[in-house]
Design a protein around this motif. Structure first.
Motif, PDB file in Angstrom:
ATOM      1  N   ASP A   1       4.280   6.228   5.259  1.00 52.52           N
ATOM      2  CA  ASP A   1       4.253   6.294   6.723  1.00 52.52           C
ATOM      3  C   ASP A   1       5.385   5.514   7.377  1.00 52.52           C
ATOM      4  O   ASP A   1       5.834   5.867   8.474  1.00 52.52           O
ATOM      5  CB  ASP A   1       2.919   5.756   7.245  1.00 52.52           C
ATOM      6  CG  ASP A   1       1.740   6.656   6.883  1.00 52.52           C
ATOM      7  OD1 ASP A   1       1.964   7.850   6.602  1.00 52.52           O
ATOM      8  OD2 ASP A   1       0.598   6.148   6.863  1.00 52.52           O
ATOM      9  N   ASP A   2       5.823   4.450   6.726  1.00 55.07           N
ATOM     10  CA  ASP A   2       6.827   3.569   7.352  1.00 55.07           C
ATOM     11  C   ASP A   2       7.737   2.990   6.277  1.00 55.07           C
ATOM     12  O   ASP A   2       7.637   1.810   5.916  1.00 55.07           O
ATOM     13  CB  ASP A   2       6.122   2.449   8.122  1.00 55.07           C
ATOM     14  CG  ASP A   2       7.103   1.488   8.793  1.00 55.07           C
ATOM     15  OD1 ASP A   2       8.298   1.854   8.945  1.00 55.07           O
ATOM     16  OD2 ASP A   2       6.689   0.360   9.140  1.00 55.07           O
TER      17      ASP A   2
ATOM     18  N   GLU B   1       0.367   4.317   0.813  1.00 60.05           N
ATOM     19  CA  GLU B   1       0.317   5.130   2.031  1.00 60.05           C
ATOM     20  C   GLU B   1       1.161   4.513   3.152  1.00 60.05           C
ATOM     21  O   GLU B   1       1.748   5.252   3.967  1.00 60.05           O
ATOM     22  CB  GLU B   1      -1.142   5.286   2.486  1.00 60.05           C
ATOM     23  CG  GLU B   1      -1.993   6.154   1.562  1.00 60.05           C
ATOM     24  CD  GLU B   1      -2.390   5.479   0.260  1.00 60.05           C
ATOM     25  OE1 GLU B   1      -2.775   6.191  -0.687  1.00 60.05           O
ATOM     26  OE2 GLU B   1      -2.319   4.213   0.185  1.00 60.05           O
ATOM     27  N   ASP B   2       1.258   3.173   3.191  1.00 65.90           N
ATOM     28  CA  ASP B   2       2.106   2.517   4.192  1.00 65.90           C
ATOM     29  C   ASP B   2       3.580   2.816   3.944  1.00 65.90           C
ATOM     30  O   ASP B   2       4.363   2.954   4.894  1.00 65.90           O
ATOM     31  CB  ASP B   2       1.878   1.005   4.169  1.00 65.90           C
ATOM     32  CG  ASP B   2       0.487   0.619   4.664  1.00 65.90           C
ATOM     33  OD1 ASP B   2      -0.176   1.462   5.294  1.00 65.90           O
ATOM     34  OD2 ASP B   2       0.065  -0.527   4.388  1.00 65.90           O
TER      35      ASP B   2
ATOM     36  N   GLN C   1       0.848  -1.197   0.000  1.00 63.72           N
ATOM     37  CA  GLN C   1       0.000   0.000   0.000  1.00 63.72           C
ATOM     38  C   GLN C   1       0.885   1.248   0.000  1.00 63.72           C
ATOM     39  O   GLN C   1       1.766   1.403   0.843  1.00 63.72           O
ATOM     40  CB  GLN C   1      -0.907  -0.015   1.230  1.00 63.72           C
ATOM     41  CG  GLN C   1      -2.030   1.003   1.208  1.00 63.72           C
ATOM     42  CD  GLN C   1      -3.124   0.667   0.196  1.00 63.72           C
ATOM     43  OE1 GLN C   1      -3.423  -0.506  -0.036  1.00 63.72           O
ATOM     44  NE2 GLN C   1      -3.700   1.707  -0.404  1.00 63.72           N
TER      45      GLN C   1
ATOM     46  N   GLN D   1       8.318  -1.125   5.321  1.00 64.26           N
ATOM     47  CA  GLN D   1       7.862  -1.646   4.036  1.00 64.26           C
ATOM     48  C   GLN D   1       9.029  -2.127   3.171  1.00 64.26           C
ATOM     49  O   GLN D   1       8.875  -3.094   2.415  1.00 64.26           O
ATOM     50  CB  GLN D   1       7.051  -0.581   3.290  1.00 64.26           C
ATOM     51  CG  GLN D   1       5.707  -0.277   3.941  1.00 64.26           C
ATOM     52  CD  GLN D   1       4.829  -1.515   4.046  1.00 64.26           C
ATOM     53  OE1 GLN D   1       4.650  -2.255   3.089  1.00 64.26           O
ATOM     54  NE2 GLN D   1       4.279  -1.759   5.240  1.00 64.26           N
TER      55      GLN D   1
END
Length: 652
Positions: free
Chosen positions: A580-581, A576-577, A574, A585
């Motif tokens: 954010d991280d 957006e993941d 994803q 990932q």
């Protein structure tokens, strides 16, 4: 649906000079048609003109051109009407536009030839005279098939061409035309075979060689194109077209400095070549030399003020901001009567970006909508066909199809799939920063193999179950062989063609050990980002909010199917993941690929490599969040998208 006998009746009425009856029948056809009534409007205009109702005919043609702005015969009729009314400049413009959209319209070429003779435009006169001589030499069925092709009647054109070739085997013009029709129908394998045969049969025909190398470049077969171009006789290499094709092939295989050198030499001979400046800008952009790319694009616009692609290329850097002067120039160009349809489409998308950057949301969306609407009218796209194709994949590719591993055992490929503008370029840049992974580009090879397999007795994808183990292995090996030219020696490489998500069944049949990463993004952000992107080719579903929403849902449904029949074999990431991280990932992706962690993947923006996608400049920067919610200011305009998706964003 348009009834075929209705148009025949109208034509018969016109032939017998019963123009009133023709108009009545045409109006009836228009009222009953559910596909745009293009032919009925055209025949009505013809009947009106022949009955000396030229102003009425012009009004009908305006309606037709509004629905189909690239219909060559409509502009030819327009030319005849204005000529009868004594408006010679408007007539010449109509005939000229007719030849732009349909170069097979001999009558329009003859009309503008007369105009150029009367105005003393010797350069344009020479071009028109050359085209007239070419068209007059063609066999009548070939000219007829060419006319049908340019008017979008591809299957009829193919039928006429094939019938002619049955009696005139290996006719060069017919073979080249059939290949061109095949390209428009996206039957690339057949088109390539035809042109390759043409080159072998007619080695002294430069047009066949040019068509062949152009197709190879279009298909991303840059190494093959480069080999073919460099095999040409040394004296041919002085030809300007061949030089430019050579530069394009060199750029495709990553030899950017050599490509740049050729473009600069061509420009040194003559500065006033906007298309060459544009191509040079693309090479600079791929190499990460953004300042030089911007200057090249500006040069292209300088030499051709209505050159829409030059302005769109500036917008497509995603980092360039237009000033008020540039916006005024674009607005003047898009309203100019001399601007081509293609230029207007590009200009509207560029203006959308310019207004969005200035936070003028209403004007931005109005321009995006105009650009998308114009573009969609030039396409023969039906979202129902695409939805059906994805349903066919689900029906054909069951768990039983993958019950045993067949195909080529090579573990080399890493496929990054998904929708365009979903963050796949970022994932590629991250993984290509790993010492054991080569980044390549959006490779066309799987699409080409799917086209090749489509020629079997049982239609694709239903014939995947009929492929023998040996055939699967051969196709997998073919893919590995074809993609070698894009690798730099690492044990693994990335193929980042987003549309390959449709062909995961084929991929797993011929390359069972290939890894597949699904780049996924929030549906609202992904779809709107696709809607405001003008793609060089393909991605036809993006030019309508309804179509892109329905496509996204079909994509989700098909990916769910692949996860069900290939459990554990596909990794969904994803977007957006990742924002954010990033470390988490990156580790997750490398674990899936069975590769050790390398810190270079976190510093992906420092990796130097050629990148050819619209996101090239964005992935040369550290992670940023500003693109995450770009759709939010546009929410009041996106109801068709929300309806198609079946959901809307939550309001705060």
């Amino acid at each position: 649906m348009q009834h075929p006998t209705q148009s025949v009746k109208i034509k018969q009425a016109i032939q017998t000079s019963d123009f009133e009856q023709a108009i009545v029948l045409a109006d009836k056809g228009i009222s009953q048609s559910d596909n745009g009534a293009i032919e009925f409007l055209y025949l009505k205009a013809v009947a009106q003109r022949l009955s000396k109702r030229n102003q009425q005919a012009i009004h009908t043609l305006d309606q037709l051109i509004e629905r189909k702005p690239d219909y060559g015969r409509a502009f030819q009729e327009q030319g005849y009407c204005f000529k009868t009314l004594g408006q010679s400049e408007k007539a010449a413009s109509g005939f000229y536009k007719a030849t732009r959209f349909n170069p097979a319209l001999l009558a329009s070429w003859q009309q503008i030839q007369q105009h150029y003779q009367s105005t003393g435009n010797t350069i344009a006169l020479a071009i028109a005279s050359e085209q007239i001589a070419f068209l007059q030499k063609l066999q009548r069925p070939v000219l007829g098939a060419m006319d049908l092709m340019y008017e979008g009647q591809l299957h009829k054109a193919e039928q006429v061409c094939r019938q002619f070739l049955l009696k005139n085997k290996h006719d060069c013009e017919a073979m080249m035309l059939l290949a061109e029709i095949g390209i428009k129908l996206k039957v690339y394998h057949d088109a390539e075979f035809l042109l390759e045969s043409c080159v072998e049969l007619y080695p002294q025909e430069p047009r066949a060689a040019h068509a062949y190398q152009s197709l190879l470049l279009k298909l991303g077969k840059y190494a093959q194109a480069l080999s073919f171009i460099e095999s040409r006789a040394p004296e041919d290499m002085h030809d300007r077209k061949l030089k430019l094709a050579h530069a394009s092939a060199l750029s495709g295989v990553g030899k950017l400095e050599q490509a740049t050198s050729i473009y600069l030499k061509v420009l040194n001979e003559n500065d006033d070549q906007p298309q060459v400046w544009l191509s040079l800008g693309h090479v600079y952009k791929s190499a990460g030399q953004l300042d030089k790319a911007i200057e090249a694009y500006k040069k292209a616009a300088h030499y051709q003020p209505d050159f829409g692609d030059a302005y769109w290329s500036l917008a497509n850097t995603k980092t360039y901001t237009f000033d008020d002067t540039a916006i005024a120039k674009m607005n003047a160009a898009v309203k100019s009567v001399s601007a081509s349809l293609d230029d207007r489409i590009h200009l509207y998308f560029a203006l959308g970006k310019a207004y969005e950057d200035g936070n003028n949301i209403a004007s931005a969306f109005a321009c995006y909508k105009k650009g998308n609407t114009l573009k969609s009218k030039t396409l023969d796209f039906d979202i129902k066909r695409v939805e059906g194709a994805m349903e066919n994949q689900k029906a054909a590719c069951t768990t039983a199809l993958f019950s045993r591993a067949t195909g080529c055992p090579a573990p080399d490929p890493i496929f990054i799939v998904g929708l365009p503008r979903a963050g796949s370029t970022l994932l590629e840049q991250i993984l290509a920063s790993h010492s054991q992974i080569d980044g390549t580009m959006e490779l066309h090879d799987i699409l080409g193999i799917a086209s090749r397999v489509s020629g079997q007795k049982l239609s694709y994808p239903h014939n995947l179950s009929e492929l023998s183990d040996e055939q699967c292995c051969q196709l997998g090996e073919l893919y590995i062989q074809q993609t070698k030219a894009y690798r730099q020696g690492a044990p693994f490489f990335i193929d980042k063609m987003p549309n390959n998500f449709i062909h995961i069944g084929l991929i797993k049949r011929i390359l069972p050990h290939a890894k597949i990463i699904d780049a996924r993004r929030d549906p609202f952000a992904c779809c709107f980002s696709g809607y405001k992107q003008l793609f060089a080719d393909g991605q036809e579903f993006t030019y309508s909010l309804d179509s892109i929403g329905r496509y996204y849902n079909s994509y989700l449904s098909l990916m769910d199917h692949w996860h069900n029949v290939l459990p554990g074999q596909i990794l969904t990431v994803q977007h957006e993941d990742v924002l954010d991280d990033l470390p988490g990932q990156v580790k997750r992706m490398l674990d899936y690929l069975d590769l050790p962690f390398e810190s270079a993947c976190l510093a992906y923006h420092e990796t130097k490599r050629a990148i050819k996608t619209p996101s090239s400049e964005q992935v040369r920067q550290p992670i940023f969040q500003r693109g995450r919610h770009q759709y939010k200011p546009f929410i009041p305009y996106l109801d068709p998208l929300f309806e198609a998706l079946g959901k809307a964003p939550e309001t705060p």
